[in-house]
Design a protein around this motif. Sequence first.
Motif, PDB file in Angstrom:
ATOM      1  N   LYS A  21       0.802  -1.222   0.000  1.00 43.13           N
ATOM      2  CA  LYS A  21       0.000   0.000   0.000  1.00 43.13           C
ATOM      3  C   LYS A  21       0.835   1.273   0.000  1.00 43.13           C
ATOM      4  O   LYS A  21       0.491   2.240   0.654  1.00 43.13           O
ATOM      5  CB  LYS A  21      -0.952   0.039   1.195  1.00 43.13           C
ATOM      6  CG  LYS A  21      -2.029  -0.981   1.150  1.00 43.13           C
ATOM      7  CD  LYS A  21      -3.181  -0.720   2.068  1.00 43.13           C
ATOM      8  CE  LYS A  21      -2.874  -0.268   3.444  1.00 43.13           C
ATOM      9  NZ  LYS A  21      -4.031  -0.186   4.319  1.00 43.13           N
ATOM     10  N   THR A  22       1.944   1.328  -0.691  1.00 42.54           N
ATOM     11  CA  THR A  22       2.749   2.538  -0.639  1.00 42.54           C
ATOM     12  C   THR A  22       2.278   3.612  -1.611  1.00 42.54           C
ATOM     13  O   THR A  22       2.481   4.786  -1.362  1.00 42.54           O
ATOM     14  CB  THR A  22       4.231   2.228  -0.920  1.00 42.54           C
ATOM     15  OG1 THR A  22       4.346   1.631  -2.207  1.00 42.54           O
ATOM     16  CG2 THR A  22       4.799   1.315   0.140  1.00 42.54           C
ATOM     17  N   LEU A  63       4.337  13.221  -2.535  1.00 46.55           N
ATOM     18  CA  LEU A  63       5.026  12.322  -1.621  1.00 46.55           C
ATOM     19  C   LEU A  63       4.558  12.652  -0.210  1.00 46.55           C
ATOM     20  O   LEU A  63       4.545  13.812   0.193  1.00 46.55           O
ATOM     21  CB  LEU A  63       6.541  12.477  -1.748  1.00 46.55           C
ATOM     22  CG  LEU A  63       7.098  12.162  -3.139  1.00 46.55           C
ATOM     23  CD1 LEU A  63       8.607  12.424  -3.176  1.00 46.55           C
ATOM     24  CD2 LEU A  63       6.795  10.730  -3.536  1.00 46.55           C
ATOM     25  N   ILE A  64       4.171  11.623   0.522  1.00 48.79           N
ATOM     26  CA  ILE A  64       3.610  11.790   1.857  1.00 48.79           C
ATOM     27  C   ILE A  64       4.707  11.627   2.889  1.00 48.79           C
ATOM     28  O   ILE A  64       5.436  10.637   2.880  1.00 48.79           O
ATOM     29  CB  ILE A  64       2.495  10.754   2.132  1.00 48.79           C
ATOM     30  CG1 ILE A  64       1.456  10.770   1.012  1.00 48.79           C
ATOM     31  CG2 ILE A  64       1.868  10.973   3.498  1.00 48.79           C
ATOM     32  CD1 ILE A  64       0.748  12.071   0.802  1.00 48.79           C
ATOM     33  N   LYS A  65       4.792  12.594   3.779  1.00 46.57           N
ATOM     34  CA  LYS A  65       5.744  12.507   4.877  1.00 46.57           C
ATOM     35  C   LYS A  65       5.238  11.459   5.862  1.00 46.57           C
ATOM     36  O   LYS A  65       4.118  11.534   6.349  1.00 46.57           O
ATOM     37  CB  LYS A  65       5.867  13.860   5.580  1.00 46.57           C
ATOM     38  CG  LYS A  65       6.851  13.875   6.701  1.00 46.57           C
ATOM     39  CD  LYS A  65       6.894  15.262   7.326  1.00 46.57           C
ATOM     40  CE  LYS A  65       7.746  15.249   8.572  1.00 46.57           C
ATOM     41  NZ  LYS A  65       7.717  16.539   9.252  1.00 46.57           N
ATOM     42  N   ILE A  66       6.055  10.457   6.104  1.00 45.49           N
ATOM     43  CA  ILE A  66       5.682   9.395   7.034  1.00 45.49           C
ATOM     44  C   ILE A  66       5.893   9.897   8.461  1.00 45.49           C
ATOM     45  O   ILE A  66       6.972  10.357   8.819  1.00 45.49           O
ATOM     46  CB  ILE A  66       6.521   8.114   6.797  1.00 45.49           C
ATOM     47  CG1 ILE A  66       6.350   7.637   5.345  1.00 45.49           C
ATOM     48  CG2 ILE A  66       6.159   7.028   7.784  1.00 45.49           C
ATOM     49  CD1 ILE A  66       4.949   7.235   4.968  1.00 45.49           C
ATOM     50  N   GLU A  77      -2.084   5.050   7.087  1.00 44.48           N
ATOM     51  CA  GLU A  77      -2.507   3.917   6.260  1.00 44.48           C
ATOM     52  C   GLU A  77      -1.318   3.261   5.561  1.00 44.48           C
ATOM     53  O   GLU A  77      -1.494   2.306   4.815  1.00 44.48           O
ATOM     54  CB  GLU A  77      -3.532   4.373   5.211  1.00 44.48           C
ATOM     55  CG  GLU A  77      -4.818   4.919   5.782  1.00 44.48           C
ATOM     56  CD  GLU A  77      -5.726   3.846   6.342  1.00 44.48           C
ATOM     57  OE1 GLU A  77      -5.482   2.643   6.108  1.00 44.48           O
ATOM     58  OE2 GLU A  77      -6.693   4.208   7.027  1.00 44.48           O
ATOM     59  N   GLY A  78      -0.114   3.803   5.745  1.00 44.36           N
ATOM     60  CA  GLY A  78       1.073   3.231   5.125  1.00 44.36           C
ATOM     61  C   GLY A  78       1.304   3.703   3.702  1.00 44.36           C
ATOM     62  O   GLY A  78       2.114   3.139   2.972  1.00 44.36           O
ATOM     63  N   ILE A  79       0.607   4.746   3.298  1.00 46.91           N
ATOM     64  CA  ILE A  79       0.745   5.270   1.938  1.00 46.91           C
ATOM     65  C   ILE A  79       1.781   6.382   1.944  1.00 46.91           C
ATOM     66  O   ILE A  79       1.715   7.291   2.767  1.00 46.91           O
ATOM     67  CB  ILE A  79      -0.611   5.792   1.425  1.00 46.91           C
ATOM     68  CG1 ILE A  79      -1.611   4.633   1.369  1.00 46.91           C
ATOM     69  CG2 ILE A  79      -0.466   6.466   0.066  1.00 46.91           C
ATOM     70  CD1 ILE A  79      -3.034   5.058   1.132  1.00 46.91           C
ATOM     71  N   ASN A  80       2.746   6.304   1.030  1.00 44.51           N
ATOM     72  CA  ASN A  80       3.751   7.369   0.985  1.00 44.51           C
ATOM     73  C   ASN A  80       3.786   8.126  -0.335  1.00 44.51           C
ATOM     74  O   ASN A  80       4.567   9.054  -0.498  1.00 44.51           O
ATOM     75  CB  ASN A  80       5.139   6.839   1.358  1.00 44.51           C
ATOM     76  CG  ASN A  80       5.626   5.766   0.420  1.00 44.51           C
ATOM     77  OD1 ASN A  80       5.183   5.671  -0.707  1.00 44.51           O
ATOM     78  ND2 ASN A  80       6.536   4.950   0.903  1.00 44.51           N
TER      79      ASN A  80
END
Length: 178
Positions: free
Chosen positions: A86-87, A169-172, A119-122
């Motif tokens: 799920k990235t 791009l999503i900051k984790i 949700e683990g999406i980056n």
Amino acid sequence: MNISLKKLDLHDAQNLFAFELENRAFFEKMVPSRGDDYYQFDYFLKKHEDLLNEQKEGKSLFYLIIDLNGHICGRMNIVDLDGGIKTTGHLGYRVGKKYTGKGVASQALQVLLNSISEEGINEIRAKTTTNNIASQKVLEKNGFERVSSSDDSFLMNGEKLSFVTYRCLIKIRKEDGT
């Protein structure tokens, strides 16, 4: 306008169907029609249940954009999640006609982006048509970068269009919330 996101569930079917019926002509000016069958409740309910199964399997995430009075203002989805990892997912959204021009899409996308790393999406990708400037502004305002424009064109409502692709791009977040 203050809004929130609510994950789609079975109890939303009737209100969501009413929202889709109310906005059908408006939506079909910007995106291809879902077909007449979609606007028959039994068929809609089956499609709704299919989406819920897809969400349960971790393939997609479906949200309703809700105002302070509990009314549906729109929908926001992340689909085509790449397997169990799920990235990367693909964003879609629509806002009802009476809620346009009020910042609903921008605010909803900001809420989504602030919580989606859980949700683990980056990475989120989004596509819009070349004529949908409002959607392009929503994406860019929320940190999406334009990555390509399609050379392929198609006709929709008598207008020659192509797609513009964006990504964010999503900051984790770390466990301490930073």
